[in-house]
Design an enzyme around this catalytic site. Sequence first.
Site, short mmCIF file in Angstrom:
data_model
loop_
_atom_site.label_atom_id
_atom_site.label_comp_id
_atom_site.label_asym_id
_atom_site.label_seq_id
_atom_site.Cartn_x
_atom_site.Cartn_y
_atom_site.Cartn_z
N LYS A 58 12.22 7.78 12.31
CA LYS A 58 11.98 6.41 12.55
C LYS A 58 10.89 5.76 11.46
CE LYS A 58 8.31 6.93 15.97
NZ LYS A 58 7.89 6.68 17.51
N TYR A 280 -15.67 -9.08 -4.46
CA TYR A 280 -15.72 -10.33 -3.47
C TYR A 280 -16.90 -10.23 -2.46
CZ TYR A 280 -11.15 -11.81 -5.32
OH TYR A 280 -10.29 -12.13 -6.19
N MET A 328 -6.93 -7.41 -2.93
CA MET A 328 -5.53 -7.25 -2.91
C MET A 328 -4.89 -6.39 -3.83
SD MET A 328 -2.67 -10.39 -2.78
CE MET A 328 -3.20 -11.09 -1.45
#
Length: 386
Positions: A58, A280, A328
């Site tokens: 799965k 950041y 990111m």
Amino acid sequence: MKILQPAASQPQARTHVVPQGTVAIIDKQAVAYNLDSLRHRLDQAGRRNGPRLWAVVKADAYGHTLAHVLGGLARADGLAVLELEEAHLCRAMGWRKPILIMHARYTAADLSDPGLAPLHVIVDSEDQLRELETLAQRPGPHAWLRYSGCLNHSGFPARTYRAAYARLHKLLQAGRLSGLGLLQHYARAEEAEHMREERRDFEAVFAGLPGPRCTENSAALLSDPDYAGSGDWVRSGIALYGISPLAGVDGRGLGLLPAMTLSAPIHGVQPLAAGAPLGYGATFQAARDLRVGLVHCGYADGYPRNLVAAGTVLVQGRACRIIGRISMDTITIDLSDIPQAGPGTQAVLWGHEALSIESVALSAGTIPAQLCVGVTGRVPRIAAAA
């Protein structure tokens, strides 16, 4: 119903790829090795004819992609999927052995599709029972009646389990089912004493009921192969991919090999002066002059954003600490002690003997399964060279 289709392109070999960003290398030979290792554990339990094994695929084989691992699962007795669409995909990819649908909402018409046979289904609700009772095709699928147990996600509790079994047994006797079995999904298989309590509870529920039994998962069969070997079927998911389900030990410590290696190139190097901030939020401030490597990976690739203070990556076989906040698209690392590393040098993020996915998950405060299924779609999965 939407039918999933296999990818048109064939898996690429590692030697044909020059990664521009994060890449996951998937090794089907490791999957085959892990499958054999699990069988060996069950054989060591002294059973000449051990239980059959469902390979759980799965979530696209726990994020490894079915196309890349299917060849390594050839010796499994069956594949276990979550939904009906996944069962169709397995058949489209050439799987001819049994398929177990673990949590689908299906109709009698769905189950009558001859292209899905031999088909097994987990029955965990009244709605599913009623659909099976309307089956006209003979024989129908093999039904596994799920006990709700301590997990209580789905299934039948002790007070209704035997009545549900009687209804399914009536269908079996009428030739409308091809088989009927007893199934449990542990809530605390990683904790030996709690697992034993769950076993005793289910044994009391099904006492005297005929049919094969399927209760043991990866954690259960690794921690107690003797009991697992006494059953008829076992289910293994995470261990097939070389990942430990047990606390305090990684896959290699259990004799397993990681099937996924996640890596990304360093795309830039820059100096950072003592006292200067980085990243950041300026959460990191250099205590001394540093040489900072910019790794082409970030939380958009599925790398855990909170893994900073205890986080490391491997560069040329050496651990490099993560510094600054993960963004990111970039992980910043301290390259001060590896002057030869530069743009184009690969950083291993997990899947190496010196940096397991289990250790990364522990540092991130999560579990390895979340990491491997969380690798995002922008990360190519590439087949390891044979």
